[in-house]
Design an enzyme around this catalytic site. Structure first.
Site, PDB file in Angstrom:
ATOM      1  N   HIS A 431      37.797  12.923  44.211  1.00 44.15           N
ATOM      2  CA  HIS A 431      37.276  11.976  44.659  1.00 44.15           C
ATOM      3  C   HIS A 431      35.671  11.573  45.213  1.00 44.15           C
ATOM      4  O   HIS A 431      35.145  10.261  45.392  1.00 44.15           O
ATOM      5  CB  HIS A 431      37.736  10.433  44.853  1.00 44.15           C
ATOM      6  CG  HIS A 431      38.422   9.501  44.053  1.00 44.15           C
ATOM      7  ND1 HIS A 431      38.487   8.912  42.522  1.00 44.15           N
ATOM      8  CD2 HIS A 431      40.241   9.558  43.296  1.00 44.15           C
ATOM      9  CE1 HIS A 431      39.858   8.749  41.870  1.00 44.15           C
ATOM     10  NE2 HIS A 431      40.150   9.626  42.331  1.00 44.15           N
ATOM     11  N   LYS A 624      31.161  -4.287  48.704  1.00 44.74           N
ATOM     12  CA  LYS A 624      32.445  -2.860  48.859  1.00 44.74           C
ATOM     13  C   LYS A 624      32.773  -2.531  49.729  1.00 44.74           C
ATOM     14  O   LYS A 624      32.297  -2.838  51.138  1.00 44.74           O
ATOM     15  CB  LYS A 624      31.691  -1.602  48.007  1.00 44.74           C
ATOM     16  CG  LYS A 624      30.333  -1.483  49.033  1.00 44.74           C
ATOM     17  CD  LYS A 624      29.559  -0.732  47.378  1.00 44.74           C
ATOM     18  CE  LYS A 624      29.046  -0.891  46.791  1.00 44.74           C
ATOM     19  NZ  LYS A 624      28.576  -0.241  45.550  1.00 44.74           N
ATOM     20  N   ARG A 625      33.525  -1.122  50.659  1.00 47.23           N
ATOM     21  CA  ARG A 625      34.042  -0.596  51.284  1.00 47.23           C
ATOM     22  C   ARG A 625      32.801  -0.389  52.180  1.00 47.23           C
ATOM     23  O   ARG A 625      31.571  -0.228  51.582  1.00 47.23           O
ATOM     24  CB  ARG A 625      35.000   0.804  51.386  1.00 47.23           C
ATOM     25  CG  ARG A 625      35.392   0.881  52.478  1.00 47.23           C
ATOM     26  CD  ARG A 625      36.416   2.519  52.241  1.00 47.23           C
ATOM     27  NE  ARG A 625      35.517   3.347  51.335  1.00 47.23           N
ATOM     28  CZ  ARG A 625      35.147   4.728  51.450  1.00 47.23           C
ATOM     29  NH1 ARG A 625      34.825   4.812  52.531  1.00 47.23           N
ATOM     30  NH2 ARG A 625      35.006   5.252  50.024  1.00 47.23           N
ATOM     31  N   LYS A 630      27.484   4.208  52.088  1.00 51.72           N
ATOM     32  CA  LYS A 630      27.503   3.378  51.134  1.00 51.72           C
ATOM     33  C   LYS A 630      25.455   2.669  51.313  1.00 51.72           C
ATOM     34  O   LYS A 630      25.001   1.813  50.427  1.00 51.72           O
ATOM     35  CB  LYS A 630      28.775   2.233  50.726  1.00 51.72           C
ATOM     36  CG  LYS A 630      29.772   3.063  49.750  1.00 51.72           C
ATOM     37  CD  LYS A 630      30.776   2.534  50.460  1.00 51.72           C
ATOM     38  CE  LYS A 630      31.830   3.464  49.684  1.00 51.72           C
ATOM     39  NZ  LYS A 630      31.714   3.831  48.350  1.00 51.72           N
ATOM     40  N   THR A 735      33.157   2.077  40.660  1.00 49.46           N
ATOM     41  CA  THR A 735      34.021   0.763  39.580  1.00 49.46           C
ATOM     42  C   THR A 735      33.619  -0.129  39.518  1.00 49.46           C
ATOM     43  O   THR A 735      32.920  -0.885  38.341  1.00 49.46           O
ATOM     44  CB  THR A 735      35.281   1.505  38.954  1.00 49.46           C
ATOM     45  OG1 THR A 735      36.110   0.244  40.694  1.00 49.46           O
ATOM     46  CG2 THR A 735      35.756   2.512  39.090  1.00 49.46           C
ATOM     47  N   LYS A 739      31.949  -2.777  36.214  1.00 49.62           N
ATOM     48  CA  LYS A 739      32.448  -4.336  36.291  1.00 49.62           C
ATOM     49  C   LYS A 739      31.450  -5.332  36.739  1.00 49.62           C
ATOM     50  O   LYS A 739      30.855  -6.053  35.937  1.00 49.62           O
ATOM     51  CB  LYS A 739      33.486  -4.754  37.827  1.00 49.62           C
ATOM     52  CG  LYS A 739      34.801  -3.446  37.845  1.00 49.62           C
ATOM     53  CD  LYS A 739      34.969  -3.763  38.713  1.00 49.62           C
ATOM     54  CE  LYS A 739      36.478  -2.972  39.382  1.00 49.62           C
ATOM     55  NZ  LYS A 739      36.807  -3.092  40.758  1.00 49.62           N
TER      56      LYS A 739
END
Length: 893
Positions: A431, A624-625, A630, A735, A739
């Site tokens: 991952h 998100k985290r 990110k 993901t 969504k």
């Protein structure tokens, strides 16, 4: 040279007395190692009577002497679905299970009673599903994941059973709205981010697609943590989600396995690869089963979670002697293994706790799988014909040496046969491409805690390197690079490498990610093991949860376009939306559905943060985290730029600007200081911007605390754009991007992860790309490492606002600026910032053209069939697990 011989294998293992002295809650060294056997836990009065009479406690209660026809009929025929039967069940649970009367009932107990009523139905289907799979000898897949972010179950189960309307009617009769009752449920604190949500989507798809499959994980008492925001800072507090009864788990005290730690080894004189592992540090792992309802089928899946069972570890002698802390020390040492997800590993104690936690999970799971297989009566060599085990990232990798231990030491299987069984059973999903995220364990630590497994890993590595040397002679550097044991100080066990060696398939989770790991991370493995072993399986998400449940208004429009609800289990039917894209009435209702979702989110924001936002503004979302790669930092710097620009405008010019609400949510790991500083900066900017009367509703900034599946169900359907802006080549897949688009949102993102494949499916007109490409990243990093170019003027203006104290004490945030200007800018914020702002301008120009925006939204949803988790699971089933769908037959459900 053999790692086995040169490692000092036996001399480096920890003697029993040492293990006792170094393990929390274990008696000190002056207590004799040999102690009277403790009174074992017994499961019935008959067993206790036998034990006290001098016999051994029965391991199983007595079984019935005959089968009762009425009992069998009940278990094989569905409970009546009429409102009267449902009402009787709910009222019975209110009165008999929770001791409520009409005058003492509240919405919390109405939820519990309704949930237990639904659980009765699910457990009936659960029993039939497993009975049928056992009867026909179906091959099962076992999905091992340290996280399962399943969210709330009640509404999902009602939709799967097709009983939402009936339960709404019953609850209305007793004085409650279904929506209020649904809100009483707490999210299950069993995960944190995308890894856990993917696992939840996959077990959902297995159930809905009729694949025999179970998830395996841990039952965390406090989750990772509940996030509170105090003075702008993230504060971690326990997530006490199990304080109230949990209707969705079924305790299995009859399913318990011993799990050892520390100790020493005794070699079997008859086998060079067989040992007896002796240790006084033995905990019990007890199963809790969580049924997974299948939509459009009677099949019910399962997630089996492990928790420590500690009764036998209570030292009554110490308690009676007044040593109360010592009496409960063993209990505490065991309980903490499943207290918290991802305990902070910034300390050595934290690292050891994580390792013991992962092994508890792996050992209990492998013992359970093997026990179930042995009930089939087939030889162990046929285990891969009945079991496929998928490792969801590296956390379950200890399952590979654990299966080897069980086969070698417990079952007496020879090494070569045991290794053949193991490699044909396991498959591995990688991952990440980030080197720091590749899990490693120090050899001395693993050798101390799991001495038998360290020996097995040494042997696996030895035999693997010998095979590589035969294939590629005289390349010692290749052996160093590919070795499971990293020759550092101290030596490290590279778990991703162990997973590669011990699995028959290795997959990435997006096309670009799979290419990157084949070209970099696992390049040498591709060379020696062949390219066919390394495949791609692009992630997907469950349309049941992420469309039908969380966005009912849009879902009704899709059903209208398709002609029925069959699209919920077959997203290829979404293409029917293309024929509606020019239908004026349909377009209006599509826009109205989005606006309704935005009003719902605005109300949620007000309730959770106290901030008023206008649903008429553009909703710009990044949830998100929190992590440097990110790039939430780039997002908030972009917000500061926008704020700076607005402050320079005249009032009449500012009034023409597009109103925007920028929404953040996500948790930072407890020990991740930089990420927590980013959260502080976001909240500091929000405090300033939201209280600036000149700005008003033109710009609002919101950080929603304690991001969860339930929060996402409010946020995702309401987005206009969502940001997925990781540095190119760093996001394996993602993901949440899927969504958002499946709910009619548009992506602003980098050419990274699944963004690329989404762009290919929906068309480049429906996505806003920006930033450098993956193959350019290393060149930019090299340049920035040795140069300090002057930042873009817009970025410098943002820095200046921070350093002037516009958002509070500038000193607090200087380290974030330094990471860009003096720290090499590893994640290339300064490189991508100009194109990032340009992409935002394109978004605003497009959003002002409402008709064009609605077209983008409808076409995006219509073209997203690829990103169903049902497609992902079908590909795994056919290309990795070799299993077939097995719908339950022979019952009246």
């Amino acid at each position: 040279m053999s790692h086995y011989n040169c490692s000092g294998y036996f001399s480096s293992t920890i003697p029993l007395s040492t293990a006792k002295a170094t393990t929390p809650g274990v008696p000190d060294a002056n207590v004799p190692a040999t102690k009277p056997a403790s009174l074992k836990r017994v499961v019935s009065g008959n067993a206790l009577k036998e034990l006290l009479a001098g016999g051994h406690a029965s391991t199983q209660p007595k079984t019935p002497s005959k089968e009762d026809g009425e009992f069998r009929d009940y278990s094989h025929h569905e409970i009546a679905r009429d409102v009267a039967t449902i009402k009787n069940s709910v009222v019975m649970h209110l009165a008999a299970t929770f001791l409520r009367t009409p005058s003492s009932t509240d919405s919390a107990h109405a939820y519990l009673a309704s949930a237990f009523s639904v659980r009765d139905r699910l457990l009936q289907r659960w029993n039939l599903t497993n009975e049928y799979h056992d009867k026909i000898g179906a091959k099962r897949v076992y999905y091992m994941s340290l996280e399962f972010l399943i969210g709330r179950t009640f509404d999902n189960a009602l939709l799967a059973l097709g009983l939402r309307g009936e339960y709404a009617s019953v609850l209305g009769d007793v004085g409650f709205r279904l929506e209020d009752v649904i809100d009483e449920e707490r999210d299950a604190a069993l995960g944190n981010g995308g890894l856990g949500r993917l696992a939840a989507c996959y077990v959902d798809s297995m159930a809905c697609s009729n694949y025999p499959g179970w998830g395996y994980g841990l039952r965390y008492k406090y989750g990772m943590f509940q996030q509170q925001i105090i003075n702008g800072y993230q504060v971690e507090v326990p997530d006490c989600w199990l304080d109230s009864p949990n209707p969705w788990e079924f305790p299995r005290p009859d399913v318990t396995y011993p799990v050892k730690f520390y100790g020493h080894l005794v070699r079997d004189p008859d086998s060079s690869h067989r040992f007896k592992w002796e240790s006084d540090v033995v905990y019990d792992a007890m199963a809790f089963d969580v049924p997974v309802p299948g939509y459009g089928t009677t099949n019910v899946g399962n997630i089996r979670l492990w928790s420590c069972k500690t009764n036998s570890l209570f030292d009554l002698n110490k308690f009676n002697a007044g040593d109360y802390q010592g009496a409960t020390g063993g209990q505490v040492a065991a309980q903490i293994l499943t207290d918290v997800l991802y305990p902070n590993d910034n300390t050595n104690e934290g690292k050891e706790l994580r390792l013991r936690q992962e092994y508890l999970f792996c050992s209990a799971t492998l013992q359970d799988i093997l026990a179930r297989f042995k009930r089939s009566g087939r030889p162990l060599s046929e285990l891969p014909e009945l079991a496929a085990i998928q490792l969801n990232d590296t956390h379950p990798t200890l399952g590979i040496p654990e299966l080897m231990r069980l086969l070698l030491d417990e079952e007496g299987v020879a090494w070569d046969e045991a290794w053949d069984i193991t490699t044909r059973t396991f498959a591995f999903t990688n991952h990440t491409v980030l080197p720091e995220a590749m899990e490693k364990w120090p050899v001395p630590m693993l050798d101390k805690i799991l001495p038998r497994h360290m020996g097995i890993i040494y042997d696996i590595n030895l035999f693997f390197l010998q095979s590589v040397e035969k294939q590629v002679p005289d390349d010692r550097d290749l052996l160093r690079r590919i070795s499971i044991i990293e020759e550092s100080n101290p030596q490290q066990v590279r778990m991703a490498y162990l997973a590669c060696v011990g699995s028959h398939k290795v997959n990435g989770v997006a096309a670009i990610h799979s290419d990157i790991i084949k070209q970099s991370t696992f390049k040498d493995f591709v060379t020696v093991q062949g390219a066919d072993k390394f495949i791609n399986k692009t992630n997907g998400v469950s349309p049941r949860r992420w469309m039908n449940e969380c966005n009912p208004d849009m879902s009704r429009l899709i059903s209208e376009a398709v002609g029925d609800v069959s699209w919920i289990n077959d997203l290829s039917k979404l293409s029917a939306l293309e024929s509606c894209v020019d239908n004026t009435d349909f377009r209006t209702r599509w826009w109205d559905a989005k606006q309704k979702n935005k009003k719902r989110l605005a109300a949620y924001i007000l309730a959770t943060t106290g901030i008023h936002v206008s649903p008429d503004a553009l909703f710009d979302v990044q949830v998100k985290r929190i992590h440097e790669y990110k790039r939430q930092l780039m997002n908030i710097l972009g917000v500061i730029h926008r704020y700076h620009r607005l402050k320079q405008m005249a009032p009449e010019e500012r009034a023409k600007e597009l109103h925007r609400v920028v929404i953040f949510a996500g948790k930072a790991a407890a020990g991740y200081w930089v990420a927590k500083q980013v959260i502080k900066l976001i909240n500091a900017v929000a405090e300033t911007v939201n209280n600036d009367e000149e700005i008003g509703d033109v710009l609002k900034v919101v950080f929603i605390p304690d991001y969860s599946v339930s929060a996402a169900e409010y946020i995702i359907p309401a987005s206009d754009i969502s940001q997925h802006i990781s540095t190119a080549g760093t996001e394996a897949s993602g993901t949440s991007n899927m969504k958002f688009v499946l709910n009619g949102g548009i992506i602003l993102g980098t050419v990274d992860g699944a963004n690329i494949e989404i762009g290919e499916e929906v068309g480049e007109d429906q996505i806003f790309f920006f930033g450098c490409l993956a193959h350019e990243v290393e060149d930019f990093r090299h340049y920035l490492r040795f140069h300090q170019p002057k930042p873009d003027p817009a970025l410098q203006a943002a820095f200046d606002m921070i350093q002037r104290g516009t958002f509070g004490d500038a000193h607090i945030f200087q380290s974030l600026i330094d990471s860009i200007m003096r720290g090499g800018d590893v994640y290339l914020l300064s490189v991508d910032f100009p194109s990032y702002l340009k992409a935002h301008k394109a978004v605003e120009a497009s959003y002002r053209k409402r008709d064009a925006w609605v077209t983008k939204s409808i076409l995006s949803v219509a073209r997203m069939a690829k990103f169903s988790s049902d497609r992902s699971i079908q590909e795994y089933a056919e290309e990795v697990w070799n299993i077939e769908p097995v719908p339950v037959q022979g019952c009246s459900l």
